[in-house]
Design an enzyme around this catalytic site. Structure first.
Site, mmCIF file in Angstrom:
data_model
loop_
_atom_site.group_PDB
_atom_site.id
_atom_site.type_symbol
_atom_site.label_atom_id
_atom_site.label_comp_id
_atom_site.label_asym_id
_atom_site.label_seq_id
_atom_site.Cartn_x
_atom_site.Cartn_y
_atom_site.Cartn_z
ATOM 1 N N GLU A 110 -32.239 110.322 32.892
ATOM 2 C CA GLU A 110 -32.106 110.304 34.353
ATOM 3 C C GLU A 110 -30.664 110.529 34.807
ATOM 4 O O GLU A 110 -30.435 110.978 35.922
ATOM 5 C CB GLU A 110 -32.665 108.982 34.913
ATOM 6 C CG GLU A 110 -34.181 108.928 34.787
ATOM 7 C CD GLU A 110 -34.790 107.574 35.098
ATOM 8 O OE1 GLU A 110 -35.935 107.522 35.555
ATOM 9 O OE2 GLU A 110 -34.121 106.529 34.864
ATOM 10 N N ASP A 137 -45.884 110.945 36.555
ATOM 11 C CA ASP A 137 -47.266 110.639 36.122
ATOM 12 C C ASP A 137 -47.976 109.978 37.299
ATOM 13 O O ASP A 137 -47.347 109.695 38.309
ATOM 14 C CB ASP A 137 -47.246 109.679 34.919
ATOM 15 C CG ASP A 137 -46.509 108.380 35.241
ATOM 16 O OD1 ASP A 137 -45.302 108.316 35.004
ATOM 17 O OD2 ASP A 137 -47.134 107.449 35.793
HETATM 18 N N1 SAH Z 1 -40.960 106.370 27.245
HETATM 19 C C1 SAH Z 1 -40.041 105.280 27.378
HETATM 20 C C2 SAH Z 1 -40.567 104.169 28.268
HETATM 21 C C3 SAH Z 1 -40.668 104.592 29.698
HETATM 22 S S1 SAH Z 1 -40.996 103.285 30.774
HETATM 23 C C4 SAH Z 1 -39.720 104.766 25.990
HETATM 24 O O1 SAH Z 1 -40.554 104.856 25.114
HETATM 25 O O2 SAH Z 1 -38.607 104.310 25.815
HETATM 26 C C5 SAH Z 1 -41.153 104.165 32.286
HETATM 27 C C6 SAH Z 1 -39.861 104.449 33.071
HETATM 28 O O3 SAH Z 1 -40.124 105.415 34.070
HETATM 29 C C7 SAH Z 1 -39.296 103.253 33.821
HETATM 30 O O4 SAH Z 1 -37.905 103.345 33.899
HETATM 31 C C8 SAH Z 1 -39.977 103.337 35.201
HETATM 32 O O5 SAH Z 1 -39.078 103.053 36.252
HETATM 33 C C9 SAH Z 1 -40.464 104.780 35.336
HETATM 34 N N2 SAH Z 1 -41.929 104.986 35.455
HETATM 35 C C10 SAH Z 1 -42.502 106.216 35.467
HETATM 36 N N3 SAH Z 1 -43.843 106.114 35.517
HETATM 37 C C11 SAH Z 1 -44.153 104.794 35.574
HETATM 38 C C12 SAH Z 1 -45.373 104.066 35.589
HETATM 39 N N4 SAH Z 1 -46.553 104.679 35.567
HETATM 40 N N5 SAH Z 1 -45.309 102.711 35.609
HETATM 41 C C13 SAH Z 1 -44.118 102.078 35.629
HETATM 42 N N6 SAH Z 1 -42.917 102.713 35.569
HETATM 43 C C14 SAH Z 1 -42.924 104.067 35.541
#
Ligand code: SAH
Length: 230
Positions: free
Chosen positions: A12, A196
């Site tokens: 980001e 998503d």
């Molecule tokens: N793929 C990452 C984890 C991502 S967590 C890993 O494995 O390290 C999701 C991140 O994107 C968070 O920072 C949140 O703010 C945002 N986000 C995007 N979609 C989201 C969702 N469906 N629910 C909660 N947070 C979401």
């Protein structure tokens, strides 16, 4: 003027650092902060790591230690409002913590005594984002963002969040950053591009679109910075 620009994940803030060119890296409170002068204005950039606790720490550090006087957040989110498609931008009008739950005592979800369910983002920065969108020929939808320490990938959880907060999107850092800024009297702006739709396939969609959506959000944030420093 000193502007804080934060995200939660490296992807980001990478496009923002790229735009800055050179910057000074400082380690503080188990995180890295990138300081630069952009178009004559001091900026501090950082990614907090995921979730409410880390984002609170980073926002607080940027304000109290690095003395930033406004904060812009750029990142990705799960869309709830069906008008929000992958890659679309949402700017938060207000934010709530959807997992702050002492409803057992008769309080509304997201409320604790001394606090409030919603924290309001800075109106001037929201209006500025609309001017920027107009100039760029893009759209930013203004809406409610729900934040919690949970990657939501379940339609029922989503529905419950809509029921309580009428939220348009959800993520894991916005409200905690907002609460900190509000308490310290700092204008804040939370921008997210949809990665998503928080349904059963959310993790796959996230993996596919997180990087491209993060770029869309970061590029818009830098246009906001251009406008602020103008
Ligand atoms: N793929 C990452 C984890 C991502 S967590 C890993 O494995 O390290 C999701 C991140 O994107 C968070 O920072 C949140 O703010 C945002 N986000 C995007 N979609 C989201 C969702 N469906 N629910 C909660 N947070 C979401």
């Amino acid at each position: 003027m000193k502007i804080a620009i934060m995200g939660a994940m490296p992807e980001e803030v990478a496009p923002i650092l790229k735009k800055l060119g050179s910057y000074k890296t400082t380690k503080y409170a188990d995180n890295e902060y990138y300081e630069a002068t952009y178009k004559g204005v001091e900026v501090v950039v950082a990614y907090s790591k995921i979730g409410k606790v880390f984002s609170t720490l980073t926002a607080s550090t940027m304000i109290q230690h690095f003395k930033c006087d406004r904060l812009l957040f750029s990142g990705v989110a799960g869309g709830i409002n069906p008008n929000l498609k992958i890659g679309d931008l949402i700017v938060a009008s207000k934010l709530a913590q959807h997992d702050l739950d002492i409803t057992a005592f008769g309080h509304p979800l997201g409320f604790v005594p001394g606090g409030s369910v919603f924290v309001q983002a800075d109106r001037e920065l929201i209006e500025l984002s609309k001017e920027v969108a107009l100039e760029l020929g893009t759209t930013v939808q203004e809406g409610i963002i729900a934040t919690g320490d949970q990657f939501v990938h379940d339609a029922r959880v989503k529905e419950n969040i809509v029921k309580h907060f009428n939220a348009d999107a959800l993520e894991m850092e916005g409200a905690s950053v907002g609460v900190i800024c509000d308490a310290l009297g700092i204008a804040f702006f939370i921008l997210r591009a949809i990665s998503d739709t928080a349904d059963t396939d959310a993790s796959f969609s996230f993996d596919e679109f997180m990087e491209s959506s993060a770029i869309i959000s970061a590029e818009f944030i830098m246009k906001m910075v251009d406008k602020i420093v103008d």
